[in-house]
Design an enzyme around this catalytic site. Sequence first.
Site, mmCIF file in Angstrom:
data_model
loop_
_atom_site.group_PDB
_atom_site.id
_atom_site.type_symbol
_atom_site.label_atom_id
_atom_site.label_comp_id
_atom_site.label_asym_id
_atom_site.label_seq_id
_atom_site.Cartn_x
_atom_site.Cartn_y
_atom_site.Cartn_z
ATOM 1 N NE ARG A 1 13.558 9.121 0.288
ATOM 2 C CZ ARG A 1 14.611 9.238 1.157
ATOM 3 N NH1 ARG A 1 15.400 10.340 1.042
ATOM 4 N NH2 ARG A 1 15.230 8.066 1.384
ATOM 5 C CB THR A 2 7.471 7.181 3.207
ATOM 6 O OG1 THR A 2 8.061 6.722 1.960
ATOM 7 C CG2 THR A 2 6.058 6.821 3.003
ATOM 8 C CE LYS B 1 4.108 -5.403 25.077
ATOM 9 N NZ LYS B 1 3.320 -4.450 25.592
ATOM 10 N NE ARG C 1 7.793 2.189 3.661
ATOM 11 C CZ ARG C 1 8.544 3.052 3.236
ATOM 12 N NH1 ARG C 1 9.783 2.801 3.503
ATOM 13 N NH2 ARG C 1 8.323 3.830 2.227
ATOM 14 C CG HIS D 1 5.635 3.450 -1.923
ATOM 15 N ND1 HIS D 1 5.018 4.372 -1.222
ATOM 16 C CD2 HIS D 1 7.093 3.540 -1.571
ATOM 17 C CE1 HIS D 1 5.777 5.056 -0.491
ATOM 18 N NE2 HIS D 1 6.932 4.481 -0.502
HETATM 19 C C1 NCD Z 1 11.416 3.594 -1.782
HETATM 20 C C2 NCD Z 1 10.389 2.452 -0.985
HETATM 21 O O1 NCD Z 1 10.572 2.524 0.267
HETATM 22 O O2 NCD Z 1 9.932 1.635 -1.850
HETATM 23 N N1 NCD Z 1 11.444 4.595 -0.945
HETATM 24 C C3 NCD Z 1 10.640 5.519 -0.604
HETATM 25 O O3 NCD Z 1 9.543 5.547 0.047
HETATM 26 N N2 NCD Z 1 10.857 6.994 -1.264
HETATM 27 C C4 NCD Z 1 12.353 3.183 -2.590
HETATM 28 C C5 NCD Z 1 13.511 2.331 -2.072
HETATM 29 O O4 NCD Z 1 13.278 2.100 -0.966
HETATM 30 O O5 NCD Z 1 14.149 2.079 -2.645
#
Ligand code: NCD
Length: 305
Positions: free
Chosen positions: A51-52, A80, A101, A129
Amino acid sequence: MKHLIDPTDLSVEEIDEILNLALDIIDNHDKYKDACRGKKLATLFFEPSTRTRLSFEAAMMELGGNVLGFSSAESSSATKGESVGDTIRVVGCYADIIAMRHPKEGAPMLGSMVSPVPIINAGDGGHNHPTQTLTDLLTIKREKGELKNFTIGLCGDLKFGRTVHSLIKALSRYEGIKFVLISPKELKVPDYIITEVFEKNNIDYREVTTMEEVMSELDIIYMTRVQKERFFNEADYVRLKDTYILDKSKLKNAKDTLTIMHPLPRVNEISTELDDDPRAAYFRQAMNGKYVRMALMLTLLGVNV
Ligand code: NCD
């Protein structure tokens, strides 16, 4: 130049502006289709995501811009031995904005210290997040009409769940919000959230271990996945993973106006039998993620439409 590392990097007023911009994007989508023409988003994902990452990429495409990046540490120069700082300095030469991320808490913050372009934290370990939080706030605003005076139950892995930590920090700044923290004792929210957020700001919160005992009070239930990848041993994960499964029977005493949220991915926490219940907002929530990221990128890039 502004980055988004922690949800409180944005004031309540700035969040309001971003949510209102997202609502305008929803209503007048075409008006924004060339807003980022010629701009590039880099998505640097050192940890898995569906999703993200894809909603960031779709967001930039719908603004008329382009995307580049990688979706795993293995396909980057991290293998590397390149440092996060060096990667960011380099990618900052190729892109106008970066969504990152990383499994290490604080890595996006480190990146922001050397970055020539805005950095957005797309999840750092079990820490924060903030763009999921913007997604959650837009969802609450759309489902409930306003961002105040409700009781929210946060259920599941409150220890490692970064979406929960960021949402608590953000919501603690709004009026009349009561928090009910539903978790096994092993997965309670970290102490710093209790002392630095709840106690410091005199916020109404309660810790319980079952959802049944509080269901009738809740206006929102925010389910979360037990964060397998952050456990030190498999046996603990297996023991705790199915502690909470929301299904029709658990909703017996719930309000008709309850909103069921989940940042997704779901494992077993919500039975699929609830997917068609009008109270189930989690797929609408995922959709909101794209619009709010469009609004966020326009804001950080200083693009006015
Ligand atoms: C979440 C995350 O990555 O923290 N997912 C997301 O970005 N929608 C929640 C999860 O992974 O449980």
